[in-house]
Design an enzyme around this catalytic site. Structure first.
Site, short mmCIF file in Angstrom:
data_model
loop_
_atom_site.label_atom_id
_atom_site.label_comp_id
_atom_site.label_asym_id
_atom_site.label_seq_id
_atom_site.Cartn_x
_atom_site.Cartn_y
_atom_site.Cartn_z
N ASP A 151 13.41 110.50 -19.95
CA ASP A 151 14.56 111.41 -19.97
C ASP A 151 14.09 112.86 -19.95
O ASP A 151 14.66 113.71 -19.25
CB ASP A 151 15.42 111.19 -21.22
CG ASP A 151 16.00 109.79 -21.31
OD1 ASP A 151 16.24 109.17 -20.26
OD2 ASP A 151 16.24 109.33 -22.44
N ASP A 176 14.60 104.25 -26.48
CA ASP A 176 14.64 105.67 -26.81
C ASP A 176 14.01 105.85 -28.18
O ASP A 176 14.07 104.94 -29.01
CB ASP A 176 16.07 106.20 -26.82
CG ASP A 176 16.70 106.28 -25.44
OD1 ASP A 176 15.95 106.49 -24.47
OD2 ASP A 176 17.93 106.14 -25.34
#
Length: 173
Positions: A138, A112
């Site tokens: 995401d 991330d």
């Protein structure tokens, strides 16, 4: 076929961005994009959204395989029905799911890097909130789900309108 290309584009963009992050930033390192509001931060997540269900790698791998299979089946069905928004939304979800799947399968964690921090005064109270760090996969999943919701609302509205007209016509007789 083009919807699989959209999914592939999401997958490739996600994996390329993650590769850049892993190869150029140390874990935990941040680079400012827009002051403290938007930063690129190298982070790893062994769980799902917002860090829930940490260290459940095999659970996520199995679930993702099942979900991807379901999306592919439903994508075929919606394309045959001539829909356009829903298959595009499903392709975003598929590409995002596969992007995170690759990370989990190969490395046991998801890379991330997109970090947003919100700082403002709310009626005299200082608010300082850092949104959980996320990635392109995401984002594609969230946008896809929003589009699925919009498609559902539009379909429901169209169906309600058709049913309403049908009742008027049958009442006239």
């Amino acid at each position: 076929m083009r919807y699989y290309i959209y999914a592939l584009i999401v997958l490739l963009l996600d994996q390329a961005a993650k590769w850049v992050i892993v190869s150029r930033l140390n874990l935990g390192e941040s680079r400012s994009v827009i002051g403290e509001f938007f930063q690129i931060t190298s982070h790893r997540n062994r769980g799902a959204a917002f860090g829930i269900l940490q260290n459940q790698r095999w659970f996520f791998i199995v679930i993702t395989i099942a979900v991807a299979g379901g999306i592919i089946w439903y994508l075929q069905k919606t394309v045959k029905e001539g829909k356009r928004l829903l298959p595009f939304a499903l392709s975003l979800v598929l590409g995002g799911a596969l992007g995170n799947f690759i990370d989990r399968a190969l490395f046991g964690e998801v890379v991330d890097f997109l970090q947003f921090r919100f700082q403002f005064n709310w009626f005299g109270t200082a608010v300082d909130y850092t949104y959980p760090i996320f990635n392109i996969a995401d984002s594609a999943i969230v946008i896809g789900v929003i589009l699925i919701f919009i498609d559902s609302l539009l379909s429901w509205r169209k169906e309600a309108k058709q049913n309403g007209q049908g009742h008027l016509e049958s009442g006239d007789m």
